[in-house]
Motif scaffolding. Sequence first.
Motif, PDB file in Angstrom:
ATOM      1  N   LEU A 127      -9.240   6.432   1.968  1.00 34.85           N
ATOM      2  CA  LEU A 127      -8.913   5.395   0.991  1.00 34.85           C
ATOM      3  C   LEU A 127      -7.847   4.458   1.554  1.00 34.85           C
ATOM      4  O   LEU A 127      -7.894   3.245   1.343  1.00 34.85           O
ATOM      5  CB  LEU A 127      -8.430   6.043  -0.307  1.00 34.85           C
ATOM      6  N   GLU A 128      -6.895   5.017   2.280  1.00 34.06           N
ATOM      7  CA  GLU A 128      -5.872   4.190   2.921  1.00 34.06           C
ATOM      8  C   GLU A 128      -6.513   3.210   3.906  1.00 34.06           C
ATOM      9  O   GLU A 128      -6.178   2.019   3.916  1.00 34.06           O
ATOM     10  CB  GLU A 128      -4.868   5.078   3.644  1.00 34.06           C
ATOM     11  N   ASP A 179       1.353   5.705  -1.348  1.00 34.89           N
ATOM     12  CA  ASP A 179       0.637   6.929  -1.719  1.00 34.89           C
ATOM     13  C   ASP A 179       0.529   7.039  -3.236  1.00 34.89           C
ATOM     14  O   ASP A 179      -0.553   6.959  -3.798  1.00 34.89           O
ATOM     15  CB  ASP A 179       1.287   8.164  -1.085  1.00 34.89           C
ATOM     16  N   ASP A 238      -5.012   9.944   0.416  1.00 31.85           N
ATOM     17  CA  ASP A 238      -6.336  10.038   1.022  1.00 31.85           C
ATOM     18  C   ASP A 238      -6.418   9.078   2.214  1.00 31.85           C
ATOM     19  O   ASP A 238      -6.321   7.865   2.048  1.00 31.85           O
ATOM     20  CB  ASP A 238      -7.397   9.680  -0.016  1.00 31.85           C
ATOM     21  N   VAL A 243       0.857  -1.186   0.000  1.00 35.59           N
ATOM     22  CA  VAL A 243       0.000   0.000   0.000  1.00 35.59           C
ATOM     23  C   VAL A 243       0.895   1.239   0.000  1.00 35.59           C
ATOM     24  O   VAL A 243       1.755   1.384   0.868  1.00 35.59           O
ATOM     25  CB  VAL A 243      -0.935   0.011   1.225  1.00 35.59           C
ATOM     26  N   THR A 294      -3.163   4.967  -2.328  1.00 38.37           N
ATOM     27  CA  THR A 294      -4.061   5.808  -1.523  1.00 38.37           C
ATOM     28  C   THR A 294      -4.202   7.222  -2.073  1.00 38.37           C
ATOM     29  O   THR A 294      -5.148   7.931  -1.720  1.00 38.37           O
ATOM     30  CB  THR A 294      -3.539   5.929  -0.085  1.00 38.37           C
ATOM     31  N   LEU A 323      -8.224   0.446   1.957  1.00 37.05           N
ATOM     32  CA  LEU A 323      -7.263  -0.475   1.343  1.00 37.05           C
ATOM     33  C   LEU A 323      -6.657  -1.421   2.371  1.00 37.05           C
ATOM     34  O   LEU A 323      -6.516  -2.629   2.130  1.00 37.05           O
ATOM     35  CB  LEU A 323      -6.153   0.315   0.642  1.00 37.05           C
TER      36      LEU A 323
END
Length: 361
Positions: free
Chosen positions: A111-112, A74, A108, A72, A105, A115
């Motif tokens: 959103l992170e 940015d 955000d 994950v 992400t 995820l």
Amino acid sequence: MSPRRVTLADVAKAAGVSRTTASLVLSGRGRELRISQDVEQRVLRAAEELQYRPNIVSVGLRTGISRTIGFVSDTVATSRLAGDMIKGALEAARERGFMLFIGETEGDAELERLLLQAMHDRQVDGLVLASMFTRTITVPKAVTAAPTPLPAVLLNALPDRPTPLPAVLPDEIEAGRHAARVLLDAGHRDGVYLIGAGPGPGDVPQESVAAAERLAGIHEALGEAGVTVAGARTCPDWLPEYGLAATRDLLRTVRPRALICFNDRIAMGAYQALDDFGLKVPADVSVVSFDDHPLASWVRPRLTTVALPHYELGRKAVDVLFAEIERDRADAGRPGRVHRVPMPVRARESVARPPVAEPLG
């Protein structure tokens, strides 16, 4: 219509053995349980002829291992420059028979969170939490939350408070030393100016770990040689237009012998400013920089720079993650170790010995 998946029962039937016997052979426990070599070979031959592949989902449910890793970040995956971090991580995972699930992400926080939740739902065996630029981050609670936090590694990021998570970073301090030594080795002892940050430790862009560490390394290497920085111009952002403006401002008052630019985009602007003032690189002014952006090879003369090792960073993060997966959970409370990946010098054509001063009269 897709072909039916070959099952363990199909292999057992073709080999003329029970499903249990076939399972033991294919799991590598045949010899341990004294299954004859003839039976073992029949099972292996049948599996090969039928092109049998174990059902990873079923194996994961039984063993608690999904053979997947979550990555994950940015904006790493969508960046052409840092994409090699993904490549390094993918290859290191594939060599161990693991797959990488990749999520972006875009900075955000919500959103992170979603995820990371999706990675947990898919029962990944570990997480790499990556940043496009080296920076300090607040580690999401979803990564460290009880009762059973996943093994995880920070890539290109440092936590803003103590955490047991290890971090993998480029060795920016040593990179600063490398850049300074390139000039020292070429004979530069005076007239060395910085473009992008400095001269003091507080003269860096906000939240830029790379700037602070590169600056520290530069001062250390020059100081060891008895050389001091002659001056500096900071840049609000590390883009060519700011490198151009900062270098023009410098050239209005002094003529430097050498410039250390804090990234290659700043150096591109510095090249333009030097040309505007009729100065040649490296005959009049040597230039050294950081990152090894593709433009470092495009500009003329080609730019000497200290490279960001994106591929090696990705590989190292996965290596460290597997060490986390395999280590004893009893020592999980210890502070996370910071792993530094070397940044190599890419010697090209932008550095030369300083011009010899002409005798007076």
